[in-house]
Design a protein around this motif. Structure first.
Motif, PDB file in Angstrom:
ATOM      1  N   LEU A 144       0.820  -1.209   0.000  1.00 51.57           N
ATOM      2  CA  LEU A 144       0.000   0.000   0.000  1.00 51.57           C
ATOM      3  C   LEU A 144       0.855   1.261   0.000  1.00 51.57           C
ATOM      4  O   LEU A 144       0.550   2.239  -0.694  1.00 51.57           O
ATOM      5  N   SER A 426     -10.637  -5.972  -1.019  1.00 59.52           N
ATOM      6  CA  SER A 426     -11.515  -4.839  -0.714  1.00 59.52           C
ATOM      7  C   SER A 426     -10.783  -3.853   0.188  1.00 59.52           C
ATOM      8  O   SER A 426     -10.136  -4.236   1.159  1.00 59.52           O
ATOM      9  N   ARG A 427     -10.908  -2.572  -0.124  1.00 58.85           N
ATOM     10  CA  ARG A 427     -10.260  -1.525   0.660  1.00 58.85           C
ATOM     11  C   ARG A 427     -11.167  -0.951   1.733  1.00 58.85           C
ATOM     12  O   ARG A 427     -10.792  -0.003   2.423  1.00 58.85           O
ATOM     13  N   GLY A 455      -8.294  -5.142   3.769  1.00 54.01           N
ATOM     14  CA  GLY A 455      -9.180  -4.084   4.241  1.00 54.01           C
ATOM     15  C   GLY A 455      -8.681  -3.478   5.542  1.00 54.01           C
ATOM     16  O   GLY A 455      -8.704  -2.262   5.731  1.00 54.01           O
ATOM     17  N   CYS A 458      -5.685  -1.220   4.934  1.00 53.00           N
ATOM     18  CA  CYS A 458      -6.091   0.103   4.458  1.00 53.00           C
ATOM     19  C   CYS A 458      -6.496   1.005   5.621  1.00 53.00           C
ATOM     20  O   CYS A 458      -6.187   2.208   5.631  1.00 53.00           O
TER      21      CYS A 458
END
Length: 477
Positions: A144, A426-427, A455, A458
């Motif tokens: 990320l 999925s974020r 997720g 994030c």
């Protein structure tokens, strides 16, 4: 339409999506602008991902969003030169074309909508980040952070700290970053510099430091100073243990990627991140489950009031379980994770109260570990202070996922075919499965999926930005 017309329309849309990619990249790298489409990030998105994001708008608006409508607005955003904001191109596009017939007024419209991000001045210098531990969460955080590199980047990955140092260790660390059985290959190029003990990923020079104790490290020797240390090991869970990081030269603050013990602030971004003060040195980002359920519980508390509830977590197995039956200190966790559903406890329900004090003493929880490697499901059984029905409740949750302050945390799905693997990557902190919602009178059951790895990571990055003092506009307001 003939089949030729379908193909021509697709090719025209594909060409526009291809033209969008460099514009989206330039906005992020040079101006710190993150472009989303109804919450879907478009940074580093493929051509097909951009087109799919436009089609997903059907879920919220009843029809897909034509890329022919969004493209001129994106070009106008580039020309306006905004800085340091998350801009939802989808919401801006729908809002514009609902009130206008042509492109004549786009510049004036965007100038008003993006006013808070115009003429903000220079972007502040980035904060040095050190990942202490390089397991599942550490490597996803690295991905990320690396994808967010650019002149406007607020967080700069400088080093990872691991134990070991055996021959071939560096190559193995790089290989695990390069390939992931769940999340797929790394999006880019990775090189190893054995002589300087470093990994170079997409041009980011990452120093690999071998150490057995946090206090023994001198980060300044590597040009790292005033760093945010992100502890992914879980070895230390209280302030006394985590304060060892602050004894290292060059370390300034510590973020724990696990629930903190004692009086440590446990932060669920979007819910209570404003409790982070400039003098806070040690913060916890809570757990993946706490991050998944707390935003949904907050919007339920705000609208309906919660008398009491129970949270049952169907959780993918984790690295602390045994692959096959063997001795384990924990109860039941010695049995094969790949062959069994394993009952275990979870502190997530009680941990909610640290981020949402009004629910203290109102929730109970339990967990079942299941033989899947990633993505989990929280089943939230609530008794409410106000009555509702399934359609009204789903409509409210969908609205919260679109336009509330928690739109980055709560996603909403109306699909009747959703399964766990669909949520990999999925974020969002959690995804409400509206087709499974049960509501009658003052009782409801909500089903919330979450990628307990990506997720959650994030959410951790969002807390990191808050600790670094980053204030990012969310536009349109």
């Amino acid at each position: 339409m003939t089949h030729e017309h379908y193909l021509q329309a697709w090719q025209e849309s594909q060409a526009l999506a291809e033209a969008m990619q460099p514009l989206i990249g330039r906005l992020y790298r040079q101006q710190g602008i993150e472009i989303t489409l109804f919450g879907r990030p478009l940074q580093n998105a493929s051509t097909i991902d951009i087109l799919k994001a436009h089609r997903v708008v059907r879920r919220h608006q009843g029809a897909p969003l034509p890329i022919q409508q969004s493209f001129p607005l994106l070009c106008a955003i580039v020309a306006l030169n905004p800085t340091a904001a998350e801009v939802d191109l989808g919401k801006l596009t729908v809002g514009y074309w609902q009130a206008h017939q042509d492109e004549a007024g786009i510049e004036d419209y965007l100038s008003a909508k993006l006013a808070p991000a115009l003429n903000q001045g220079a972007v502040p210098a980035p904060t040095d980040v050190v990942l202490y531990g390089f397991g599942r969460i550490g490597r996803l955080l690295a991905r990320l952070l690396i994808e967010r590199t650019g002149a406007a980047n607020s967080l700069r990955l400088r080093a990872i700290v691991v134990r070991g140092g055996r021959e071939g260790d560096l190559e193995k660390r790089a290989s695990l970053l390069r390939r992931d059985s769940v999340h797929g290959p790394f999006n880019g190029s990775i090189e190893v510099d054995v002589e300087r003990s470093a990994i170079i990923a997409n041009g980011t020079f990452i120093q690999v430091i071998y150490a057995n104790s946090p206090a023994d490290i001198d980060y300044t020797a590597y040009g790292i100073d005033n760093a945010l240390i992100v502890d992914n090991t879980g070895v230390w869970r209280d302030e006394a243990g985590l304060s060892e990081h602050l004894k290292a030269r060059g370390a300034a603050r510590v973020l724990l990627t696990a629930p903190g013990k004692g009086e440590m602030k446990n932060v669920v971004f979007g819910v209570n991140h404003e409790v982070i003060g400039p003098d806070d040195k040690i913060i916890s980002a809570a757990s993946c489950t706490t991050n998944a359920i707390t935003p949904v519980l907050k919007v339920m508390q705000d609208r309906y009031g919660i008398r009491h509830g129970h949270v049952e977590t169907v959780h993918s197995y984790t690295n602390d379980q045994n692959l096959i039956d063997n001795y384990h200190q924990g109860e039941r966790r010695g049995r094969s994770a790949a062959l069994n559903m394993v009952m275990t406890s979870t502190g997530a329900a009680k941990a909610v109260a640290k981020a949402l004090p009004e629910l203290k003493g109102k929730l109970t929880g339990n967990a079942i570990r299941v033989p899947t490697p990633n993505v989990s499901l929280a089943i939230i059984n609530l008794s409410l202070e106000q009555a509702t029905d399934r359609d009204s409740l789903n409509a409210y949750l969908q609205q919260m996922s679109l336009s509330s302050a928690l739109h980055r945390q709560i996603d909403f799905s109306a699909s009747t075919e959703l399964v766990s693997s669909d949520m990999v990557g999925s974020r969002f902190a959690g995804i409400v499965d509206s087709q499974a919602t049960i509501a009658e009178g003052d009782h409801c059951v909500l089903y919330v999926w979450y990628d307990n790895e990506f997720g959650y990571s994030c959410q951790v990055v969002r807390v990191m930005e808050q600790m670094a003092g980053v204030v990012r506009q969310d536009l349109p307001a």
